[in-house]
Enzyme design. Structure first.
Site, short mmCIF file in Angstrom:
data_model
loop_
_atom_site.label_atom_id
_atom_site.label_comp_id
_atom_site.label_asym_id
_atom_site.label_seq_id
_atom_site.Cartn_x
_atom_site.Cartn_y
_atom_site.Cartn_z
N ASP A 14 57.58 12.06 13.17
CA ASP A 14 56.44 11.55 13.95
C ASP A 14 55.40 12.66 14.03
O ASP A 14 55.67 13.82 13.71
CB ASP A 14 56.92 11.16 15.36
CG ASP A 14 55.78 10.67 16.23
OD1 ASP A 14 55.01 9.80 15.78
OD2 ASP A 14 55.61 11.18 17.36
N SER A 15 54.20 12.28 14.51
CA SER A 15 53.15 13.27 14.70
C SER A 15 53.47 14.23 15.85
O SER A 15 52.82 15.25 16.00
CB SER A 15 51.84 12.56 15.00
OG SER A 15 52.01 11.67 16.09
N GLY A 47 46.44 9.75 15.10
CA GLY A 47 45.74 8.49 15.34
C GLY A 47 44.26 8.50 15.01
O GLY A 47 43.66 7.45 14.75
N CYS A 77 56.23 7.18 13.45
CA CYS A 77 54.83 7.13 13.87
C CYS A 77 54.15 5.87 13.30
O CYS A 77 54.23 5.63 12.09
CB CYS A 77 54.14 8.38 13.33
SG CYS A 77 52.38 8.45 13.66
N ASN A 78 53.51 5.10 14.16
CA ASN A 78 52.84 3.89 13.68
C ASN A 78 51.70 4.23 12.72
O ASN A 78 51.51 3.56 11.70
CB ASN A 78 52.26 3.10 14.86
CG ASN A 78 53.32 2.38 15.65
OD1 ASN A 78 53.48 1.18 15.54
ND2 ASN A 78 54.09 3.11 16.45
N THR A 79 50.93 5.26 13.04
CA THR A 79 49.78 5.60 12.20
C THR A 79 50.26 6.06 10.81
O THR A 79 49.70 5.65 9.79
CB THR A 79 48.92 6.70 12.87
OG1 THR A 79 48.72 6.36 14.24
CG2 THR A 79 47.59 6.86 12.19
N GLU A 156 51.34 11.73 27.68
CA GLU A 156 51.76 13.13 27.50
C GLU A 156 51.47 13.97 28.74
O GLU A 156 52.09 15.01 28.95
CB GLU A 156 51.13 13.72 26.24
CG GLU A 156 51.67 12.99 25.02
CD GLU A 156 51.56 13.74 23.71
OE1 GLU A 156 51.07 14.89 23.72
OE2 GLU A 156 51.96 13.16 22.69
N CYS A 188 52.32 1.70 19.02
CA CYS A 188 52.17 3.16 19.05
C CYS A 188 53.41 3.72 19.73
O CYS A 188 53.93 3.11 20.68
CB CYS A 188 50.91 3.53 19.83
SG CYS A 188 50.73 5.31 20.09
N THR A 189 53.86 4.87 19.23
CA THR A 189 55.11 5.45 19.74
C THR A 189 55.14 5.59 21.27
O THR A 189 56.20 5.47 21.88
CB THR A 189 55.30 6.86 19.15
OG1 THR A 189 54.04 7.56 19.21
CG2 THR A 189 55.80 6.80 17.73
N HIS A 190 53.99 5.89 21.86
CA HIS A 190 53.96 6.19 23.30
C HIS A 190 53.95 4.95 24.19
O HIS A 190 54.25 5.04 25.37
CB HIS A 190 52.72 7.02 23.63
CG HIS A 190 52.71 8.40 23.04
ND1 HIS A 190 52.79 8.62 21.69
CD2 HIS A 190 52.62 9.61 23.63
CE1 HIS A 190 52.75 9.93 21.46
NE2 HIS A 190 52.64 10.55 22.62
N1 DGL Z 1 52.64 8.73 16.95
C1 DGL Z 1 51.33 8.13 16.93
C2 DGL Z 1 51.46 6.64 16.60
O1 DGL Z 1 52.47 6.02 16.84
C3 DGL Z 1 50.61 8.33 18.26
C4 DGL Z 1 50.17 9.75 18.51
C5 DGL Z 1 49.15 10.24 17.49
O2 DGL Z 1 47.99 9.77 17.48
O3 DGL Z 1 49.53 11.07 16.69
O4 DGL Z 1 50.54 6.07 16.06
#
Ligand code: DGL
Length: 278
Positions: A14-15, A47, A77-79, A156, A188-190
């Site tokens: 993930d990011s 993102g 990570c979705n992105t 966060e 999105c992960t969060h």
């Molecule tokens: N992990 C990213 C996502 O799921 C969210 C955080 C980011 O922008 O890196 O898209």
């Protein structure tokens, strides 16, 4: 498939810290598996970055995960799933999955009125990948996307239950509420960590889809189909999980402690830029 491959770890990346929401679901569903997590904490957020940059970062991470002899890779990570999955799939030998397809598939099966909402980072929404997958499965559905860029920093900062978060969520979700959707993908992960706030604003008639859980299910099915499931009966131990980050580990550790069922004492910082794909 030989025994050693089955016992090899699964790589998850993930990011940053958000992908731990995906790792948590994988730990619950596949307690026998060994997992190696990489969080790109030095280069987060993804993102707001371009496709080329995210593909370059993702290639380096995959190269790092290869040094851990992983048997499969999950892009948490979705992105990165939106921008890099198809490219990486063509480039590497082991199976790789992202979080977008499992979330999209579930949304298609859940919606009754054919109107699906998706919230995510600017990159994820701009890529249109969720709506592309949804339309591949059912071209009749209407998909409405909304970027919610402030959700990541709010989570966060630990503001999960806070008036500021309620106010911002209200503004982001107001338009979606008026679209009469009955299904909303937390893309999105969060966002699963904001589930109660989002659920309260959208109301009971809107079903929330958590791609983190759906991805764990897809991973289990994929490993079973390819005869890659760890068949041991061992109880999960902390040693089965390794954590790597690209920046100082202390902030990662404290966030991880709030998500995972145990505290992470051993997180290793690595120079990810040095892992150029060969
Ligand atoms: N992990 C990213 C996502 O799921 C969210 C955080 C980011 O922008 O890196 O898209």
């Amino acid at each position: 498939m030989n025994m050693d491959t089955k016992h090899a770890p699964i790589g998850i990346f993930d990011s940053g810290v958000g992908g731990l929401t995906v790792m948590r679901e994988i730990m619950r569903l596949l307690p026998n598996e060994r997992l190696v997590y990489f969080g790109d904490t030095a280069r987060v957020p993804y993102g707001s970055k371009s496709r080329d940059t995210i593909i370059r970062f993702s290639r380096q991470i995959v190269h790092f995960l290869h040094t851990k002899q992983v048997k499969a890779i999950v892009i948490a990570c979705n992105t990165a799933s939106a921008y890099a999955l198809e490219t990486l799939r063509r480039e590497i030998p082991e199976p790789i999955i992202g979080v977008v397809k499992p979330g999209a598939k579930t949304a298609v099966s859940v919606t009754k009125n054919g109107r699906v909402g998706i919230i995510g980072t600017e990159g994820t929404i701009k890529s249109q990948v969720y709506s592309d997958y949804i339309h591949e499965l059912n071209p009749e559905l209407t998909v409405i996307g909304r970027a919610c860029p402030l959700f990541v920093p709010l989570v966060e900062e630990g503001l999960l239950h806070d008036a500021v978060t309620d106010e911002i969520a209200g503004r982001y979700l107001d338009g979606l509420k008026r679209e009469n959707i009955d299904t909303l993908i937390l893309g999105c992960t969060h966002y699963p960590l904001l589930r109660s706030t989002i659920g309260r604003i959208m109301g009971d008639q809107v079903k929330l889809v958590n791609p983190a859980y759906e991805t764990a299910v897809e991973l289990r099915d994929m490993l079973a189909k390819q005869d890659l499931l760890h068949t041991g009966l061992s109880e999960p131990t902390r040693d089965a999980y390794q954590f790597y980050v690209s920046d100082d580990a202390s902030r990662f550790r404290s966030f991880a402690d709030s998500i995972l069922p145990f505290s992470i004492d051993c997180t290793v910082q690595i120079p990810i830029e040095e892992y150029e794909a060969q």
